[in-house]
Design a protein around this motif. Structure first.
Motif, PDB file in Angstrom:
ATOM      1  N   MET A   1     -21.232 -16.856   1.511  1.00  0.00           N
ATOM      2  CA  MET A   1     -19.905 -16.328   1.368  1.00  0.00           C
ATOM      3  C   MET A   1     -20.010 -14.846   1.040  1.00  0.00           C
ATOM      4  SD  MET A   1     -16.991 -18.176  -0.583  1.00  0.00           S
ATOM      5  CE  MET A   1     -16.200 -17.589  -1.945  1.00  0.00           C
ATOM      6  N   THR A   2     -19.268 -14.035   1.753  1.00  0.00           N
ATOM      7  CA  THR A   2     -19.323 -12.602   1.508  1.00  0.00           C
ATOM      8  C   THR A   2     -18.363 -12.213   0.403  1.00  0.00           C
ATOM      9  OG1 THR A   2     -17.626 -12.164   3.146  1.00  0.00           O
ATOM     10  CG2 THR A   2     -19.906 -12.151   3.918  1.00  0.00           C
ATOM     11  N   GLN A   3     -18.761 -11.208  -0.339  1.00  0.00           N
ATOM     12  CA  GLN A   3     -17.880 -10.708  -1.384  1.00  0.00           C
ATOM     13  C   GLN A   3     -17.036  -9.588  -0.803  1.00  0.00           C
ATOM     14  OE1 GLN A   3     -20.198  -9.528  -4.745  1.00  0.00           O
ATOM     15  NE2 GLN A   3     -19.944 -11.505  -5.708  1.00  0.00           N
ATOM     16  N   GLN A   4     -15.769  -9.663  -1.068  1.00  0.00           N
ATOM     17  CA  GLN A   4     -14.870  -8.624  -0.601  1.00  0.00           C
ATOM     18  C   GLN A   4     -14.419  -7.805  -1.787  1.00  0.00           C
ATOM     19  OE1 GLN A   4     -11.693 -10.543   1.420  1.00  0.00           O
ATOM     20  NE2 GLN A   4     -12.884 -10.960   3.252  1.00  0.00           N
ATOM     21  N   THR A   5     -14.449  -6.511  -1.632  1.00  0.00           N
ATOM     22  CA  THR A   5     -13.951  -5.656  -2.697  1.00  0.00           C
ATOM     23  C   THR A   5     -12.443  -5.603  -2.595  1.00  0.00           C
ATOM     24  OG1 THR A   5     -14.167  -3.709  -1.300  1.00  0.00           O
ATOM     25  CG2 THR A   5     -16.038  -4.236  -2.733  1.00  0.00           C
ATOM     26  N   PRO A   6     -11.772  -5.590  -3.734  1.00  0.00           N
ATOM     27  CA  PRO A   6     -10.309  -5.509  -3.666  1.00  0.00           C
ATOM     28  C   PRO A   6      -9.891  -4.168  -3.074  1.00  0.00           C
ATOM     29  CG  PRO A   6     -11.072  -5.291  -5.926  1.00  0.00           C
ATOM     30  CD  PRO A   6     -12.262  -5.626  -5.092  1.00  0.00           C
ATOM     31  N   PRO A   7      -8.818  -4.168  -2.334  1.00  0.00           N
ATOM     32  CA  PRO A   7      -8.384  -2.920  -1.716  1.00  0.00           C
ATOM     33  C   PRO A   7      -7.970  -1.900  -2.770  1.00  0.00           C
ATOM     34  CG  PRO A   7      -6.744  -4.625  -1.386  1.00  0.00           C
ATOM     35  CD  PRO A   7      -7.933  -5.271  -2.024  1.00  0.00           C
ATOM     36  N   ALA A   8      -8.370  -0.662  -2.558  1.00  0.00           N
ATOM     37  CA  ALA A   8      -7.990   0.407  -3.473  1.00  0.00           C
ATOM     38  C   ALA A   8      -6.534   0.784  -3.230  1.00  0.00           C
ATOM     39  CB  ALA A   8      -8.891   1.613  -3.249  1.00  0.00           C
ATOM     40  N   THR A   9      -5.854   1.121  -4.292  1.00  0.00           N
ATOM     41  CA  THR A   9      -4.459   1.525  -4.157  1.00  0.00           C
ATOM     42  C   THR A   9      -4.373   3.040  -4.222  1.00  0.00           C
ATOM     43  OG1 THR A   9      -4.099   1.319  -6.530  1.00  0.00           O
ATOM     44  CG2 THR A   9      -3.572  -0.583  -5.189  1.00  0.00           C
ATOM     45  N   SER A  10      -3.473   3.577  -3.456  1.00  0.00           N
ATOM     46  CA  SER A  10      -3.291   5.016  -3.463  1.00  0.00           C
ATOM     47  C   SER A  10      -2.354   5.403  -4.609  1.00  0.00           C
ATOM     48  CB  SER A  10      -2.720   5.487  -2.125  1.00  0.00           C
ATOM     49  OG  SER A  10      -1.411   4.993  -1.953  1.00  0.00           O
ATOM     50  N   ARG A  11      -2.285   6.669  -4.858  1.00  0.00           N
ATOM     51  CA  ARG A  11      -1.431   7.166  -5.945  1.00  0.00           C
ATOM     52  C   ARG A  11       0.028   6.839  -5.670  1.00  0.00           C
ATOM     53  NH1 ARG A  11      -2.101  13.174  -7.964  1.00  0.00           N
ATOM     54  NH2 ARG A  11      -3.964  12.189  -8.769  1.00  0.00           N
ATOM     55  N   ILE A  12       0.467   6.996  -4.429  1.00  0.00           N
ATOM     56  CA  ILE A  12       1.871   6.726  -4.096  1.00  0.00           C
ATOM     57  C   ILE A  12       2.208   5.256  -4.309  1.00  0.00           C
ATOM     58  CG2 ILE A  12       1.516   6.391  -1.621  1.00  0.00           C
ATOM     59  CD1 ILE A  12       4.502   8.171  -3.139  1.00  0.00           C
ATOM     60  N   GLN A  13       1.272   4.358  -4.024  1.00  0.00           N
ATOM     61  CA  GLN A  13       1.516   2.931  -4.251  1.00  0.00           C
ATOM     62  C   GLN A  13       1.673   2.633  -5.739  1.00  0.00           C
ATOM     63  OE1 GLN A  13      -1.950   1.562  -2.130  1.00  0.00           O
ATOM     64  NE2 GLN A  13      -0.677   0.647  -0.537  1.00  0.00           N
ATOM     65  N   ARG A  14       0.828   3.242  -6.559  1.00  0.00           N
ATOM     66  CA  ARG A  14       0.953   3.032  -8.012  1.00  0.00           C
ATOM     67  C   ARG A  14       2.269   3.594  -8.531  1.00  0.00           C
ATOM     68  NH1 ARG A  14      -4.541   4.568  -8.034  1.00  0.00           N
ATOM     69  NH2 ARG A  14      -3.906   6.651  -8.702  1.00  0.00           N
TER      70      ARG A  14
ATOM     71  N   VAL B   1       5.663  -1.594   3.441  1.00  0.00           N
ATOM     72  CA  VAL B   1       5.349  -0.913   4.701  1.00  0.00           C
ATOM     73  C   VAL B   1       4.118  -0.025   4.530  1.00  0.00           C
ATOM     74  CG1 VAL B   1       6.181   0.837   6.324  1.00  0.00           C
ATOM     75  CG2 VAL B   1       7.690  -1.026   5.623  1.00  0.00           C
ATOM     76  N   ILE B   2       4.055   0.713   3.430  1.00  0.00           N
ATOM     77  CA  ILE B   2       2.897   1.585   3.173  1.00  0.00           C
ATOM     78  C   ILE B   2       1.622   0.755   3.078  1.00  0.00           C
ATOM     79  CG2 ILE B   2       1.820   3.082   1.440  1.00  0.00           C
ATOM     80  CD1 ILE B   2       4.619   4.190   0.874  1.00  0.00           C
ATOM     81  N   THR B   3       1.687  -0.348   2.362  1.00  0.00           N
ATOM     82  CA  THR B   3       0.517  -1.208   2.198  1.00  0.00           C
ATOM     83  C   THR B   3       0.099  -1.828   3.535  1.00  0.00           C
ATOM     84  OG1 THR B   3       1.203  -1.701  -0.057  1.00  0.00           O
ATOM     85  CG2 THR B   3      -0.413  -3.171   0.918  1.00  0.00           C
ATOM     86  N   ALA B   4       1.061  -2.269   4.326  1.00  0.00           N
ATOM     87  CA  ALA B   4       0.745  -2.870   5.624  1.00  0.00           C
ATOM     88  C   ALA B   4       0.112  -1.851   6.561  1.00  0.00           C
ATOM     89  CB  ALA B   4       2.010  -3.450   6.248  1.00  0.00           C
ATOM     90  N   ARG B   5       0.629  -0.641   6.570  1.00  0.00           N
ATOM     91  CA  ARG B   5       0.041   0.401   7.416  1.00  0.00           C
ATOM     92  C   ARG B   5      -1.379   0.722   6.990  1.00  0.00           C
ATOM     93  NH1 ARG B   5       3.536   5.502   7.854  1.00  0.00           N
ATOM     94  NH2 ARG B   5       1.889   6.029   9.334  1.00  0.00           N
ATOM     95  N   GLN B   6      -1.613   0.762   5.676  1.00  0.00           N
ATOM     96  CA  GLN B   6      -2.949   1.054   5.161  1.00  0.00           C
ATOM     97  C   GLN B   6      -3.931  -0.053   5.550  1.00  0.00           C
ATOM     98  OE1 GLN B   6      -3.069   1.317   0.927  1.00  0.00           O
ATOM     99  NE2 GLN B   6      -5.180   2.002   0.858  1.00  0.00           N
ATOM    100  N   ARG B   7      -3.511  -1.295   5.431  1.00  0.00           N
ATOM    101  CA  ARG B   7      -4.386  -2.414   5.782  1.00  0.00           C
ATOM    102  C   ARG B   7      -4.634  -2.488   7.292  1.00  0.00           C
ATOM    103  NH1 ARG B   7      -4.788  -6.863   1.820  1.00  0.00           N
ATOM    104  NH2 ARG B   7      -3.866  -6.082  -0.101  1.00  0.00           N
ATOM    105  N   THR B   8      -3.608  -2.189   8.081  1.00  0.00           N
ATOM    106  CA  THR B   8      -3.773  -2.190   9.534  1.00  0.00           C
ATOM    107  C   THR B   8      -4.760  -1.109   9.958  1.00  0.00           C
ATOM    108  OG1 THR B   8      -1.515  -2.994   9.809  1.00  0.00           O
ATOM    109  CG2 THR B   8      -2.553  -1.988  11.730  1.00  0.00           C
TER     110      THR B   8
END
Length: 100
Positions: free
Chosen positions: A1-14, A76-83
Motif C-alpha cells: 500500500m502506498t502512502q499518500q501525503t495529504p494535499p498542501a493547502t494554499s494561503r487563499i484556501q486557509r 472550485v479552487i480546491t478542485a482546480r488545484q487537484r485537477t
C-alpha cells in the motif's frame, strides 16, 4: 500500500476557510441572541430599531449567504488545484508565488 501525503493547502484556501468559519459562528451567535432575547421578553425592544438589535437581526441574513458563496469558491479552487496536480501526475501543492 502506498502512502499518500495529504494535499498542501494554499494561503487563499486557509484564509477562505477562516472567513467562512467566522461568518458562520457570528451568524449563529446572532441567531442565539435573537432567540434568547425573545425568550426573555425583550422582543419589543428588539424590534424598536434602536441600539444593537438591528445589526443582530441583519447579520445572519447577509453573512450566511456570503459564507455559502465563499464555500463554493473554495470548492472550485480546491478542485482546480487537484485537477492540475492529477494532470501533472505529481502531488497536490499550492501554486508558487507570482506564478499562475
Amino acid at each position: 500500500m502506498t502512502q499518500q501525503t495529504p494535499p498542501a493547502t494554499s494561503r487563499i484556501q486557509r484564509i477562505l476557510s477562516y472567513i467562512i468559519a467566522a461568518l458562520v459562528v457570528v451568524s449563529l451567535a446572532c441567531i442565539a441572541a435573537i432567540l434568547i432575547g425573545t425568550a426573555l421578553g425583550g422582543f419589543a425592544a428588539q424590534g424598536s430599531g434602536q441600539g444593537l438589535w438591528p445589526a443582530v437581526f441583519l447579520l445572519p441574513f447577509l453573512a450566511l449567504p456570503i459564507a455559502i458563496v465563499l464555500m463554493i469558491v473554495l470548492f472550485v479552487i480546491t478542485a482546480r488545484q487537484r485537477t492540475r496536480a492529477a494532470k501533472e501526475g505529481g502531488p497536490v501543492t499550492p501554486p508558487a508565488k507570482g506564478k499562475r
